[in-house]
Design a protein around this motif. Sequence first.
Motif, PDB file in Angstrom:
ATOM      1  N   UNK A 117       9.338 -12.627  -7.328  1.00 30.69           N
ATOM      2  CA  UNK A 117      10.453 -13.411  -7.828  1.00 30.69           C
ATOM      3  C   UNK A 117      10.743 -14.083  -6.893  1.00 30.69           C
ATOM      4  N   UNK A 118      10.832 -15.990  -6.527  1.00 28.88           N
ATOM      5  CA  UNK A 118      11.776 -16.636  -5.709  1.00 28.88           C
ATOM      6  C   UNK A 118      12.794 -16.702  -6.157  1.00 28.88           C
ATOM      7  N   UNK A 119      13.890 -16.540  -4.918  1.00 29.07           N
ATOM      8  CA  UNK A 119      15.301 -16.835  -5.465  1.00 29.07           C
ATOM      9  C   UNK A 119      16.365 -17.392  -4.457  1.00 29.07           C
ATOM     10  N   UNK A 120      16.747 -18.586  -4.834  1.00 22.32           N
ATOM     11  CA  UNK A 120      17.468 -19.278  -3.804  1.00 22.32           C
ATOM     12  C   UNK A 120      18.227 -20.333  -4.439  1.00 22.32           C
ATOM     13  N   UNK A 176      21.607 -26.616  -1.394  1.00 26.01           N
ATOM     14  CA  UNK A 176      22.254 -26.976   0.022  1.00 26.01           C
ATOM     15  C   UNK A 176      21.854 -27.060   0.842  1.00 26.01           C
ATOM     16  N   UNK A 177      22.750 -27.604   1.792  1.00 23.52           N
ATOM     17  CA  UNK A 177      22.221 -27.912   3.063  1.00 23.52           C
ATOM     18  C   UNK A 177      21.429 -27.313   4.031  1.00 23.52           C
ATOM     19  N   UNK A 178      20.650 -27.880   4.996  1.00 21.30           N
ATOM     20  CA  UNK A 178      20.444 -26.576   6.791  1.00 21.30           C
ATOM     21  C   UNK A 178      19.454 -25.768   5.871  1.00 21.30           C
ATOM     22  N   UNK A 179      18.534 -26.033   5.204  1.00 19.98           N
ATOM     23  CA  UNK A 179      17.337 -25.217   4.829  1.00 19.98           C
ATOM     24  C   UNK A 179      17.722 -23.975   4.770  1.00 19.98           C
ATOM     25  N   UNK A 180      18.530 -23.601   3.522  1.00 19.96           N
ATOM     26  CA  UNK A 180      19.212 -22.127   2.941  1.00 19.96           C
ATOM     27  C   UNK A 180      17.719 -21.775   3.025  1.00 19.96           C
ATOM     28  N   UNK A 181      18.339 -20.006   3.194  1.00 21.17           N
ATOM     29  CA  UNK A 181      17.236 -18.976   3.053  1.00 21.17           C
ATOM     30  C   UNK A 181      17.298 -18.795   1.548  1.00 21.17           C
ATOM     31  N   UNK A 182      16.151 -18.370   1.233  1.00 22.43           N
ATOM     32  CA  UNK A 182      15.992 -17.155   0.431  1.00 22.43           C
ATOM     33  C   UNK A 182      15.195 -16.332   0.292  1.00 22.43           C
ATOM     34  N   UNK A 183      14.907 -15.714  -1.096  1.00 17.83           N
ATOM     35  CA  UNK A 183      14.835 -14.086  -1.762  1.00 17.83           C
ATOM     36  C   UNK A 183      13.024 -14.406  -2.131  1.00 17.83           C
ATOM     37  N   UNK A 184      12.549 -13.532  -1.533  1.00 19.36           N
ATOM     38  CA  UNK A 184      11.217 -13.270  -2.169  1.00 19.36           C
ATOM     39  C   UNK A 184      10.801 -11.939  -2.397  1.00 19.36           C
ATOM     40  N   UNK A 185      11.284 -11.104  -3.589  1.00 17.65           N
ATOM     41  CA  UNK A 185      11.345 -10.429  -4.262  1.00 17.65           C
ATOM     42  C   UNK A 185      10.197 -10.057  -5.162  1.00 17.65           C
ATOM     43  N   UNK A 186       9.087  -8.198  -4.366  1.00 20.36           N
ATOM     44  CA  UNK A 186       8.133  -8.168  -5.175  1.00 20.36           C
ATOM     45  C   UNK A 186       8.392  -6.724  -5.131  1.00 20.36           C
ATOM     46  N   UNK A 187       7.509  -6.335  -6.715  1.00 20.33           N
ATOM     47  CA  UNK A 187       7.715  -5.595  -7.677  1.00 20.33           C
ATOM     48  C   UNK A 187       6.423  -4.681  -7.134  1.00 20.33           C
ATOM     49  N   UNK A 188       6.099  -3.870  -7.233  1.00 17.02           N
ATOM     50  CA  UNK A 188       5.206  -2.602  -7.827  1.00 17.02           C
ATOM     51  C   UNK A 188       4.535  -2.941  -8.810  1.00 17.02           C
ATOM     52  N   UNK A 189       3.320  -3.039  -9.688  1.00 17.24           N
ATOM     53  CA  UNK A 189       2.919  -2.521 -11.241  1.00 17.24           C
ATOM     54  C   UNK A 189       3.012  -0.789 -10.609  1.00 17.24           C
ATOM     55  N   UNK A 208       0.489  -1.436  -0.399  1.00 13.55           N
ATOM     56  CA  UNK A 208      -0.107   0.103   0.208  1.00 13.55           C
ATOM     57  C   UNK A 208       0.937   1.196   0.128  1.00 13.55           C
ATOM     58  N   UNK A 209       2.152   1.191   0.262  1.00 15.71           N
ATOM     59  CA  UNK A 209       2.888   1.937   0.956  1.00 15.71           C
ATOM     60  C   UNK A 209       4.018   2.486  -0.414  1.00 15.71           C
ATOM     61  N   UNK A 210       3.781   1.806  -1.208  1.00 15.51           N
ATOM     62  CA  UNK A 210       4.852   1.462  -2.478  1.00 15.51           C
ATOM     63  C   UNK A 210       4.908   2.401  -3.357  1.00 15.51           C
ATOM     64  N   UNK A 211       5.159   3.109  -3.596  1.00 16.16           N
ATOM     65  CA  UNK A 211       5.239   3.876  -5.505  1.00 16.16           C
ATOM     66  C   UNK A 211       5.765   2.596  -6.051  1.00 16.16           C
ATOM     67  N   UNK A 212       5.003   2.865  -7.711  1.00 23.42           N
ATOM     68  CA  UNK A 212       4.652   1.732  -8.891  1.00 23.42           C
ATOM     69  C   UNK A 212       5.794   1.635  -9.021  1.00 23.42           C
ATOM     70  N   UNK A 213       6.227   0.757  -9.387  1.00 25.88           N
ATOM     71  CA  UNK A 213       7.788   0.191  -9.997  1.00 25.88           C
ATOM     72  C   UNK A 213       8.735  -0.006  -8.555  1.00 25.88           C
ATOM     73  N   UNK A 214       8.152   0.454  -7.347  1.00 27.00           N
ATOM     74  CA  UNK A 214       8.670  -0.295  -6.006  1.00 27.00           C
ATOM     75  C   UNK A 214       9.046  -1.738  -5.614  1.00 27.00           C
ATOM     76  N   UNK A 215       9.968  -1.944  -4.733  1.00 28.96           N
ATOM     77  CA  UNK A 215      10.439  -2.725  -4.698  1.00 28.96           C
ATOM     78  C   UNK A 215      10.148  -3.548  -2.913  1.00 28.96           C
ATOM     79  N   UNK A 216       9.669  -4.948  -2.527  1.00 29.52           N
ATOM     80  CA  UNK A 216      10.265  -5.209  -1.573  1.00 29.52           C
ATOM     81  C   UNK A 216      11.337  -6.798  -1.747  1.00 29.52           C
ATOM     82  N   UNK A 217      11.866  -6.297  -1.053  1.00 21.28           N
ATOM     83  CA  UNK A 217      12.736  -8.056  -0.260  1.00 21.28           C
ATOM     84  C   UNK A 217      12.538  -8.555   0.460  1.00 21.28           C
ATOM     85  N   UNK A 218      12.151  -9.728   0.714  1.00 20.16           N
ATOM     86  CA  UNK A 218      12.731 -10.518   1.727  1.00 20.16           C
ATOM     87  C   UNK A 218      13.218 -12.199   2.157  1.00 20.16           C
ATOM     88  N   UNK A 219      14.070 -11.950   3.078  1.00 17.95           N
ATOM     89  CA  UNK A 219      15.589 -13.067   2.850  1.00 17.95           C
ATOM     90  C   UNK A 219      14.529 -13.145   4.095  1.00 17.95           C
TER      91      UNK A 219
END
Length: 190
Positions: free
Chosen positions: A170-173, A177-190, A129-140
């Motif tokens: 987007x999901x990136x990971x 790798x062993x031991x539940x490696x972290x991954x990224x979720x990136x969300x870009x507002x259109x 709700x607070x992002x501008x158009x084209x804004x990005x959220x990255x969750x590690x």
Amino acid sequence: MALQRILEYAHSLMKDSLKDGDIAVDGTCGNGHDTLFLANLTGESGHVYGFDIQPAAIENTKERLNEHNMLSRATLIHDSHSKIGHYLSDEHRGQVQAGIFNLGYLPGSDKSIVTKPEETIASVKEMLNQLRSGGLIVLVVYHGHPGGKEEKEALLRYVESLEQKEVRALQYGFINQRNTPPFIIALEKQ
């Protein structure tokens, strides 16, 4: 091109999204590394809002920013990241360009204090709700701790339900790798 490690890629996404004068959010201050990183990217004319539920994280972040003479570039908030909308100044509402979240627990602290699925999803909704158009959220997403699997699964269900015309996800990971490696979720507002 070499594959970037998770935190390198998260920072690369932030570098591509933020410029001097932008508004950014660090949803999980932790030890202040990302807050400082964002304050450098947004410059003197930008601003960073940093959130954490642990007083030690806010203090660590304050000290780190002070060491680099950047405390004036940030507002540090001892509260849940799900309340982002309550703390943004009127001029910054709907003007956030990017936000980063490291989900899980504060390194070197009480591992029973972790991010929770309902808080994280509420935070992502508010950030969108607070992002501008084209804004990005990255969750590690760190999910190798008690409760981490549930948060990961709830977050993935929520993100998969987002309307693709409104948000690109987007999901990136690394998958071998062993031991539940972290991954990224990136969300870009259109």
